[in-house]
Design a protein around this motif. Structure first.
Motif, mmCIF file in Angstrom:
data_model
loop_
_atom_site.group_PDB
_atom_site.id
_atom_site.type_symbol
_atom_site.label_atom_id
_atom_site.label_comp_id
_atom_site.label_asym_id
_atom_site.label_seq_id
_atom_site.Cartn_x
_atom_site.Cartn_y
_atom_site.Cartn_z
ATOM 1 N N CYS B 93 0.847 -1.191 0.000
ATOM 2 C CA CYS B 93 0.000 0.000 0.000
ATOM 3 C C CYS B 93 0.888 1.249 0.000
ATOM 4 O O CYS B 93 1.767 1.394 0.848
ATOM 5 C CB CYS B 93 -0.890 -0.018 1.235
ATOM 6 S SG CYS B 93 -1.888 1.460 1.428
ATOM 7 N N PRO B 94 0.666 2.155 -0.954
ATOM 8 C CA PRO B 94 1.524 3.335 -1.068
ATOM 9 C C PRO B 94 1.393 4.278 0.120
ATOM 10 O O PRO B 94 2.400 4.831 0.591
ATOM 11 C CB PRO B 94 1.047 4.021 -2.346
ATOM 12 C CG PRO B 94 -0.030 3.172 -2.913
ATOM 13 C CD PRO B 94 -0.406 2.133 -1.924
ATOM 14 N N GLU B 95 0.181 4.468 0.624
ATOM 15 C CA GLU B 95 -0.029 5.468 1.678
ATOM 16 C C GLU B 95 0.506 5.027 3.037
ATOM 17 O O GLU B 95 0.913 5.857 3.842
ATOM 18 C CB GLU B 95 -1.522 5.779 1.820
ATOM 19 C CG GLU B 95 -2.164 6.364 0.583
ATOM 20 C CD GLU B 95 -3.207 5.413 0.014
ATOM 21 O OE1 GLU B 95 -3.745 4.608 0.804
ATOM 22 O OE2 GLU B 95 -3.470 5.467 -1.198
ATOM 23 N N ASP B 96 0.468 3.745 3.294
ATOM 24 C CA ASP B 96 0.912 3.238 4.593
ATOM 25 C C ASP B 96 1.790 2.030 4.331
ATOM 26 O O ASP B 96 1.309 0.977 3.937
ATOM 27 C CB ASP B 96 -0.310 2.858 5.451
ATOM 28 C CG ASP B 96 0.092 2.494 6.867
ATOM 29 O OD1 ASP B 96 1.266 2.121 7.082
ATOM 30 O OD2 ASP B 96 -0.763 2.584 7.767
ATOM 31 N N ARG B 97 3.058 2.192 4.614
ATOM 32 C CA ARG B 97 3.970 1.134 4.195
ATOM 33 C C ARG B 97 3.909 -0.107 5.076
ATOM 34 O O ARG B 97 4.570 -1.095 4.791
ATOM 35 C CB ARG B 97 5.401 1.690 4.131
ATOM 36 C CG ARG B 97 5.594 2.616 2.920
ATOM 37 C CD ARG B 97 7.049 2.896 2.691
ATOM 38 N NE ARG B 97 7.721 3.242 3.950
ATOM 39 C CZ ARG B 97 8.978 3.674 4.022
ATOM 40 N NH1 ARG B 97 9.685 3.819 2.925
ATOM 41 N NH2 ARG B 97 9.509 3.957 5.192
#
Lengths: 163, 163
Positions: B93-97
């Motif tokens: 997930c890009p927003e939350d690694r």
DNA sequence: ACAAATTGGTTGTTGCTGCAACCATCGTGC
DNA sequence: GCACGATGGTTGCAGCAACAACCAATTTGT
């Protein structure tokens, strides 16, 4: 390409979805309550209850298996575990030396009697008290209708009335 | 010693027994049908369906887990298996690694689309066609009432409407 | 800005279920 | 009365789910 199976309309879909939710949530809730309060699986509870209301607290393995809707291997394993815990004992069947009888021990009866009120109370809180009298009858009719399709011969006896 | 939990009366008992039978028979029947016709577990089917109707055919693991009423470890294992079969892929997930997204692949979508009509037909044959219109509504009300007790926040989304 | 707590997922272990293979006993046909 | 199939049950193995332990990234508190 024609659609051979008509999709579900709004009412059908609503009924199905709510039923799926119920199938997903209720069994695990029942299992949790029994496991937490009595260390019994819902299936083990069913087996013990079945024995409790059988003559001489005894049943043939095969009869017990069909009455609890289980395969014979499954029941055999469960009985082995219950036997190790002293709740049940295996007794060779006198009439047919192939057969095995499972018999509830005093300890098993005691545990079951201890477990039952809490279970009934949970059933009452979650299921019975959510419905009015009319809905109770409706539920009986609905569940019976579906069950009849799945088990036309009615081999599955469900639990004996816990009391 | 007084009885704190009143036993079930005849109507309550009938409703409960019929419901237990249903809980015992229907899930295994659903699983058998799906397994036989599509090689999918009912739970795998639910996961795939959920992805299918999510934006970009993608969902966060944790969201998917609660939507399917599963623990995160369970979902993780299932996704691993589905990934090995090429039906799903993991995407960071890009927003939350910390997070992982599960995404339906084309193959997964294809298998799901193939599996759905047979499943709906089975549902229709066993459940819907056993009931009349009035009972359909009654079932919705009854199952919803019980489910509300078990999952007051309504976190469990059940299956998205299969269509 | 950094330590602690919280959140998001994965991995390993244990327990239970289904299936298949197996053994023992019973019934049947010849 | 004996071989063969059918019945009753157990055991071993494989697959899935629950729980706990773990790691990584993020948020919170100071």
């Amino acid at each position: 390409m024609t659609r051979l199976v008509p999709r579900l309309d709004a009412e059908e879909s609503a009924a199905w979805l709510s039923l799926v939710s119920l199938l997903e949530l209720l069994p695990s809730a029942l299992d949790s309550q029994l496991q937490r309060d009595s260390g019994l699986t819902h299936y083990e509870f069913a087996v013990l209850s079945n024995l409790r209301f059988s003559p001489d607290q005894t049943q043939r393995m095969s009869a017990l298996a069909t009455a609890t809707n289980a395969t014979l291997p499954r029941l055999s394993h469960v009985i082995t575990r219950l036997e190790n815990r002293g709740l049940v004992e295996r007794v060779p069947c006198p009439e047919d030396r192939r057969a095995t009888n499972a018999r509830l021990t005093d300890a098993g009866r005691r545990d079951l009697v201890r477990a039952t009120p809490g279970h009934i109370e949970f059933v009452r809180r979650t299921v019975i008290d959510s419905l009015d009298r009319e809905q109770l009858d409706q539920l009986t009719a609905i569940a019976s209708a579906i069950t009849r399709k799945l088990d036309p011969e009615g081999k599955f006896a469900a639990l004996p009335d816990p009391q």
